[in-house]
Design a protein around this motif. Sequence first.
Motif, PDB file in Angstrom:
ATOM      1  N   ALA A 172       0.962  -1.243   0.014  1.00  0.00           N
ATOM      2  CA  ALA A 172      -0.059  -0.084  -0.074  1.00  0.00           C
ATOM      3  C   ALA A 172       0.950   1.177   0.035  1.00  0.00           C
ATOM      4  N   LYS A 173       1.930   1.318   0.851  1.00  0.00           N
ATOM      5  CA  LYS A 173       2.650   2.567   0.849  1.00  0.00           C
ATOM      6  C   LYS A 173       3.431   2.744  -0.301  1.00  0.00           C
ATOM      7  N   LYS A 174       4.037   1.383  -0.848  1.00  0.00           N
ATOM      8  CA  LYS A 174       4.841   1.468  -2.156  1.00  0.00           C
ATOM      9  C   LYS A 174       4.248   2.197  -3.367  1.00  0.00           C
ATOM     10  N   TYR A 175       3.112   1.643  -3.455  1.00  0.00           N
ATOM     11  CA  TYR A 175       2.379   1.949  -4.765  1.00  0.00           C
ATOM     12  C   TYR A 175       1.292   3.007  -4.475  1.00  0.00           C
ATOM     13  N   MET A 176       0.686   3.578  -3.319  1.00  0.00           N
ATOM     14  CA  MET A 176      -0.162   4.177  -3.175  1.00  0.00           C
ATOM     15  C   MET A 176       0.275   5.477  -2.800  1.00  0.00           C
ATOM     16  N   GLY A 177       1.380   5.531  -2.350  1.00  0.00           N
ATOM     17  CA  GLY A 177       1.990   6.829  -1.657  1.00  0.00           C
ATOM     18  C   GLY A 177       2.136   7.812  -2.673  1.00  0.00           C
ATOM     19  N   SER A 178       2.635   7.660  -3.739  1.00  0.00           N
ATOM     20  CA  SER A 178       2.557   8.841  -4.791  1.00  0.00           C
ATOM     21  C   SER A 178       1.346   9.537  -4.944  1.00  0.00           C
ATOM     22  N   GLU A 179       0.222   8.470  -5.359  1.00  0.00           N
ATOM     23  CA  GLU A 179      -0.819   8.988  -5.427  1.00  0.00           C
ATOM     24  C   GLU A 179      -1.687   9.718  -4.283  1.00  0.00           C
ATOM     25  N   VAL A 180      -1.284   9.373  -3.210  1.00  0.00           N
ATOM     26  CA  VAL A 180      -2.033   9.901  -1.867  1.00  0.00           C
ATOM     27  C   VAL A 180      -1.378  11.494  -1.822  1.00  0.00           C
ATOM     28  N   LYS A 181      -0.009  11.505  -2.240  1.00  0.00           N
ATOM     29  CA  LYS A 181       0.753  12.635  -2.254  1.00  0.00           C
ATOM     30  C   LYS A 181       0.102  13.533  -3.317  1.00  0.00           C
ATOM     31  N   ALA A 182      -0.193  13.155  -4.491  1.00  0.00           N
ATOM     32  CA  ALA A 182      -0.852  13.951  -5.482  1.00  0.00           C
ATOM     33  C   ALA A 182      -2.308  14.378  -5.076  1.00  0.00           C
ATOM     34  N   GLY A 183      -3.008  13.469  -4.629  1.00  0.00           N
ATOM     35  CA  GLY A 183      -4.601  13.648  -4.385  1.00  0.00           C
ATOM     36  C   GLY A 183      -4.692  14.367  -3.108  1.00  0.00           C
ATOM     37  N   PHE A 184      -4.108  14.172  -2.128  1.00  0.00           N
ATOM     38  CA  PHE A 184      -4.147  14.892  -0.684  1.00  0.00           C
ATOM     39  C   PHE A 184      -3.307  15.825  -0.390  1.00  0.00           C
ATOM     40  N   GLY A 185      -2.182  16.023  -1.169  1.00  0.00           N
ATOM     41  CA  GLY A 185      -1.161  16.770  -0.743  1.00  0.00           C
ATOM     42  C   GLY A 185      -0.337  16.686   0.396  1.00  0.00           C
ATOM     43  N   MET A 186      -0.076  15.363   0.761  1.00  0.00           N
ATOM     44  CA  MET A 186       0.549  14.911   2.060  1.00  0.00           C
ATOM     45  C   MET A 186       1.196  13.570   1.767  1.00  0.00           C
ATOM     46  N   SER A 187       2.300  13.420   2.247  1.00  0.00           N
ATOM     47  CA  SER A 187       3.023  12.165   2.391  1.00  0.00           C
ATOM     48  C   SER A 187       2.164  10.995   2.880  1.00  0.00           C
ATOM     49  N   PHE A 188       2.413   9.643   2.573  1.00  0.00           N
ATOM     50  CA  PHE A 188       1.546   8.619   2.883  1.00  0.00           C
ATOM     51  C   PHE A 188       1.745   8.518   4.459  1.00  0.00           C
ATOM     52  N   ASP A 189       2.750   8.790   5.102  1.00  0.00           N
ATOM     53  CA  ASP A 189       2.912   8.456   6.543  1.00  0.00           C
ATOM     54  C   ASP A 189       2.095   9.882   7.151  1.00  0.00           C
ATOM     55  N   GLU A 190       2.240  10.991   6.698  1.00  0.00           N
ATOM     56  CA  GLU A 190       1.422  12.007   7.155  1.00  0.00           C
ATOM     57  C   GLU A 190      -0.094  11.733   7.034  1.00  0.00           C
ATOM     58  N   PHE A 191      -0.177  11.313   5.992  1.00  0.00           N
ATOM     59  CA  PHE A 191      -1.835  10.694   5.751  1.00  0.00           C
ATOM     60  C   PHE A 191      -2.346   9.709   6.646  1.00  0.00           C
ATOM     61  N   LEU A 192      -1.403   8.858   7.105  1.00  0.00           N
ATOM     62  CA  LEU A 192      -1.656   8.047   8.125  1.00  0.00           C
ATOM     63  C   LEU A 192      -1.979   8.763   9.596  1.00  0.00           C
ATOM     64  N   SER A 193      -0.878   9.694  10.105  1.00  0.00           N
ATOM     65  CA  SER A 193      -0.718  10.088  10.974  1.00  0.00           C
ATOM     66  C   SER A 193      -1.913  11.065  11.565  1.00  0.00           C
ATOM     67  N   LYS A 194      -2.726  11.487  10.429  1.00  0.00           N
ATOM     68  CA  LYS A 194      -3.912  12.325  10.673  1.00  0.00           C
ATOM     69  C   LYS A 194      -5.280  11.328  11.075  1.00  0.00           C
ATOM     70  N   GLY A 195      -4.951  10.114  11.215  1.00  0.00           N
ATOM     71  CA  GLY A 195      -6.040   9.340  11.497  1.00  0.00           C
ATOM     72  C   GLY A 195      -6.597   8.450  10.492  1.00  0.00           C
ATOM     73  N   ASN A 196      -6.182   8.823   9.264  1.00  0.00           N
ATOM     74  CA  ASN A 196      -6.736   8.171   8.129  1.00  0.00           C
ATOM     75  C   ASN A 196      -6.070   6.806   7.970  1.00  0.00           C
ATOM     76  N   SER A 197      -6.662   5.865   7.008  1.00  0.00           N
ATOM     77  CA  SER A 197      -5.799   4.454   6.568  1.00  0.00           C
ATOM     78  C   SER A 197      -6.413   4.257   5.502  1.00  0.00           C
ATOM     79  N   ILE A 198      -5.519   3.280   4.696  1.00  0.00           N
ATOM     80  CA  ILE A 198      -5.898   2.745   3.407  1.00  0.00           C
ATOM     81  C   ILE A 198      -5.029   1.554   3.131  1.00  0.00           C
TER      82      ILE A 198
END
Length: 804
Positions: free
Chosen positions: A239-265
């Motif tokens: 998930a981190k390897k392949y979704m990370g860049s698209e999470v960055k583009a879509g949500f404007g934050m790194s995958f780790d930062e995305f998770l730190s805000k209480g989100n998950s995928i």
Amino acid sequence: MIKNYFKIAWRSLLKNKAMFGINILGLAIGIASCLVISLFVVDELSYDRFNENADRIVRVTLKAKLGDENIRESSVMAPVGSTLEREFSEVLSSTRLKNTFNVQKVNTGTKKIRSGKMAQVDPNFFDIFTLKFLKGNAKTALENPAGLVLSSSLANTYFGKEDAYGKTLELEGFGIYTVSGIIEDVPQNSHFQFDMFSSLANNEEAKSQSWMSGSFHTYLLLDKNTSSEALEKKLPVIAKKYMGSEVKAGFGMSFDEFLSKGNSIGLFLQPLTKIHLSSNFTNPDLSAGGDIKTVYMFGAIALFMLLIACINFMNLSTAGASKRLKEIGMRKVLGSAKKQLVVQFLAESFLVTLVAMVLGVAMVFVALPYFNDLSGKSLDWQLIVKPLNILLFIVLTLFISLLAGAYPAFFMSSFKPLASLKNRFSSGGNKGIRSGLVVFQFSVSVALILATLVVGQQMDYINKKDMGYQRDNLIVMRHAGLLGSNLNVYKEQLLSDPKIKSITMSAFIPAGPTDDGMELITTSAASMEKLRTRSYSIDEAYIPTLGMTVEKGRNFSSDFSTENQHVILNQTAVKTFGLKGEPVGQMIYKQTKEGSVPLTVIGVVKDFHARSLHEPIEPMIMQYNPYYGLILKTNTADLKSLLSSMQQKWEAFGTGEAFEYAFMDQLFNETYVKEANMNTVLRYFALLTIFIACLGLYGLITFTTERRFKEIGIRKSLGSTVPQIVALLSKDFLKLIGISLLVAFPVGYYVMSIWLQDFEYRINMQWWYFAIAGVSTVVIALFTISFRSIKAANMDPVESLRAE
């Protein structure tokens, strides 16, 4: 010798025809109930097990948490399967399936027909799933992108008696195909039900490399030494390897930062054999699944009903031992060994069970069609007469004979000859066991009555709850869009009918199957926090036709040319988006591939349930986009005439499309068909359970009155009244019923609390549920006891005093 055992056993049973009849009837009902429910349970547990590698196939699913939204989807993105196959040696192969949803319109060259549900699959699909080919080769059937595999039934529908293999046909919207394979119909116990399969090579979305969108049901075939649990633990890295860049583009934050805000995928694995009973997804699955809790509950009912029937036999046999004391004593004096007496009594048990088994199987033949109607199943009586099942019935007969007859046999054969001949024995321990068994019987009965009440009240709550829209007098034409360019003309023709009050054009229906739209929404153009929001495409007539309430602002209007730039929110969306102050006039932004699209809030509609009461009300936007389906509000009781007129207008366009409709309240009821079926089935089996328990109670009170025959005569001679004698005979049994209530109430409360947790909107269990369950059980038991007690109390005391 064996023949002699059965001859004596038969004579002994016929000496007491009443108790023999009670035992036969109770056992037969218990066996029939157990067999019917067992057929249901076995069918539910058999789903997808026909596949040769069923235990090694898993489906990849997606779970995510975005803010307050929990996402559970049974389909994933296009590249997931091939990526996992490449990344993990444990994955031997992967395959995908995409549902095309609509029934296909086919031109065979000689006729046009709309029939058949198509799935697009990878060419190796038939290597993983075991679907038997009658014509063609499983490995090569879909190598050609123009190849098409049909089920034998659909091939017969298209081409009749002609050989369909190699024939060419045209699928509307898909192109021209050649029949490259014919398979047996997909088994009913499969989690997907399609009758035509084409290649995904023609689907451009299947070539996408996006890891943020996709709707492909993806299956993996695992190495035989690999467990799905072990592989699943490795998936977070993917998930981190392949979704990370698209999470960055879509949500404007790194995958780790995305998770730190209480989100998950992330990706998860679902064993194939658990799909039918353990699926709970927010997107539509390939078919309506079952419920493992229902299977457990019905399995427990089957077991308990059989146990209750066996308990009756044990109770009546041991209670009636006093009538056979002299017989047992004489047999022992004349040299019968304990082993011979055990065999004799087991022979009696076997005869009762055998007769009950035959009668029970006959009951199954009669009851199965009715059970199918209640459960929505298509269980076939031929399942019963299979050689393996006949062998199972023989084993079951022997098992029940031992279960029901072993304790009475050893108990009665253990009497001492002298005590037996003097007609004396101690029943203290035996009486305690009998009492415990009676408590068990009625505990189960009370728990079932309580369960029936709770399920019934929840269904009543569902039917009466304000859903936020009116579902009466609404006719839904989900596929009205098949008229194409004639749809608007048809709508205007219908509006000219005075029997029709209003019509809205929309395929979004708050009950039953519906189009499913989701949008990514932000509350400001610069915000990167996107909220997935359910979206309805409607017109200006939708809200008034469905009787919804606009709380603030206004409804859509055809007088405005810019309505597609406006949006109506539900109350939950206003809260979720955090719109402060007056929401009307504020802006929200819809995220598309082209960028951020501003939408002006023109109204707020009162929350309504767009999905079932199992799920909470979600934030929703309504956009102006009249689309495909029609929903009609009627103002007539003469529906037959109206529907006939609607059909005539439909057929006048000469499209060849079938006229189809449904009533909104019917679609609403279908949403809860599993619960409704469960309610009905529980009601019947609760009645049967307490009936069997009362049969046993009747037998026990009969033996009690016979044992206290002279005592009753003496008491009457000394002035005891009928009510006093009835109370004397009843009090011990009523104590046992009271104890059963104390056992059943906490167990029933616990089980039904778990069941109710599946509903987001549910009843609270009230004290009177327990009162009704308890009082009804006591009344039924008291009636059973009194029926026999009063008869005994009214007997002439002279007869009882002079009887030996």
